[in-house]
Design a protein around this motif. Sequence first.
Motif, PDB file in Angstrom:
ATOM      1  N   GLU A   1      11.346  -2.882  -0.133  1.00 22.20           N
ATOM      2  CA  GLU A   1      10.629  -1.998   0.799  1.00 22.20           C
ATOM      3  C   GLU A   1      11.527  -0.835   1.234  1.00 22.20           C
ATOM      4  O   GLU A   1      11.070   0.297   1.366  1.00 22.20           O
ATOM      5  N   LYS A   2      12.830  -1.084   1.407  1.00 24.42           N
ATOM      6  CA  LYS A   2      13.761  -0.009   1.775  1.00 24.42           C
ATOM      7  C   LYS A   2      13.915   0.989   0.640  1.00 24.42           C
ATOM      8  O   LYS A   2      13.994   2.197   0.872  1.00 24.42           O
ATOM      9  N   ILE A   3      13.944   0.492  -0.597  1.00 28.36           N
ATOM     10  CA  ILE A   3      14.003   1.392  -1.749  1.00 28.36           C
ATOM     11  C   ILE A   3      12.732   2.228  -1.808  1.00 28.36           C
ATOM     12  O   ILE A   3      12.777   3.439  -2.017  1.00 28.36           O
ATOM     13  N   ALA A   4      11.583   1.579  -1.586  1.00 28.91           N
ATOM     14  CA  ALA A   4      10.300   2.307  -1.579  1.00 28.91           C
ATOM     15  C   ALA A   4      10.279   3.352  -0.469  1.00 28.91           C
ATOM     16  O   ALA A   4       9.801   4.472  -0.679  1.00 28.91           O
ATOM     17  N   ASP A   5      10.812   3.004   0.706  1.00 29.57           N
ATOM     18  CA  ASP A   5      10.910   3.978   1.809  1.00 29.57           C
ATOM     19  C   ASP A   5      11.698   5.210   1.355  1.00 29.57           C
ATOM     20  O   ASP A   5      11.285   6.341   1.578  1.00 29.57           O
ATOM     21  N   ALA A   6      12.851   4.960   0.738  1.00 29.85           N
ATOM     22  CA  ALA A   6      13.718   6.061   0.306  1.00 29.85           C
ATOM     23  C   ALA A   6      13.021   6.918  -0.743  1.00 29.85           C
ATOM     24  O   ALA A   6      13.064   8.152  -0.672  1.00 29.85           O
ATOM     25  N   LEU A   7      12.364   6.291  -1.709  1.00 26.69           N
ATOM     26  CA  LEU A   7      11.691   7.051  -2.762  1.00 26.69           C
ATOM     27  C   LEU A   7      10.492   7.821  -2.218  1.00 26.69           C
ATOM     28  O   LEU A   7      10.154   8.892  -2.726  1.00 26.69           O
ATOM     29  N   GLN A   8       9.874   7.290  -1.181  1.00 28.75           N
ATOM     30  CA  GLN A   8       8.737   7.974  -0.567  1.00 28.75           C
ATOM     31  C   GLN A   8       9.199   9.214   0.204  1.00 28.75           C
ATOM     32  O   GLN A   8       8.457  10.188   0.321  1.00 28.75           O
ATOM     33  N   MET A   9      10.405   9.202   0.746  1.00 23.11           N
ATOM     34  CA  MET A   9      10.911  10.311   1.559  1.00 23.11           C
ATOM     35  C   MET A   9      11.440  11.484   0.736  1.00 23.11           C
ATOM     36  O   MET A   9      11.674  12.559   1.272  1.00 23.11           O
ATOM     37  N   ILE A  10      11.633  11.288  -0.562  1.00 25.35           N
ATOM     38  CA  ILE A  10      12.159  12.357  -1.407  1.00 25.35           C
ATOM     39  C   ILE A  10      11.191  13.527  -1.420  1.00 25.35           C
ATOM     40  O   ILE A  10       9.982  13.342  -1.480  1.00 25.35           O
ATOM     41  N   HIS A  11      11.750  14.727  -1.391  1.00 27.01           N
ATOM     42  CA  HIS A  11      10.937  15.940  -1.529  1.00 27.01           C
ATOM     43  C   HIS A  11      10.897  16.290  -3.017  1.00 27.01           C
ATOM     44  O   HIS A  11      11.815  16.935  -3.530  1.00 27.01           O
ATOM     45  N   TYR A  12       9.886  15.790  -3.692  1.00 31.51           N
ATOM     46  CA  TYR A  12       9.750  16.008  -5.135  1.00 31.51           C
ATOM     47  C   TYR A  12       9.386  17.471  -5.396  1.00 31.51           C
ATOM     48  O   TYR A  12       8.546  18.029  -4.718  1.00 31.51           O
ATOM     49  N   GLN A  13      10.025  18.044  -6.419  1.00 30.14           N
ATOM     50  CA  GLN A  13       9.751  19.453  -6.737  1.00 30.14           C
ATOM     51  C   GLN A  13       9.483  19.613  -8.216  1.00 30.14           C
ATOM     52  O   GLN A  13      10.092  19.064  -9.033  1.00 30.14           O
TER      53      GLN A  13
END
Length: 144
Positions: free
Chosen positions: A132-144
């Motif tokens: 869940e912490k990994i998912a949190d981190a990946l969700q917060m990325i500003h994808y460009q």
Amino acid sequence: MSTKIESSIREISAPQATVYNTLSDLGNIQQFMDKVPEDKKAELKDKVENLEFDHDSLSVKTQMGAVKLVVVNREPPKEIKFETAESPLPFNFWIQILPVTETTSKMKLTIKADINPFMASMVKKPLQQGIEKIADALQMIHYQ
């Protein structure tokens, strides 16, 4: 016995292909690490050290030992599969990315490990929290 642990499904404010292209090259991790606030970097350093990565692999030393994940399959634009090349607990890990709209997608992370029932009862909760912490981190990325 095989134990499967899944993250909750996360909404991402970026198109499926953009998310896939970013996550499928582990070399992109450096740009995200550069954006982590200093206080979070210190907190992260207490949990992991010697984080190294290239296009196809990621290595880190944790409190439980050294872990090296290697990309074993890429299915553009929907899935990236990893397996451990080194770990105290061998496992497979994959990221699924599905489109929601033209500008958003959803993601789910999965860990699958062959663990005996006694060990599974001990590691399932920490693995669930970790994924869940990994998912949190990946969700917060500003994808460009």
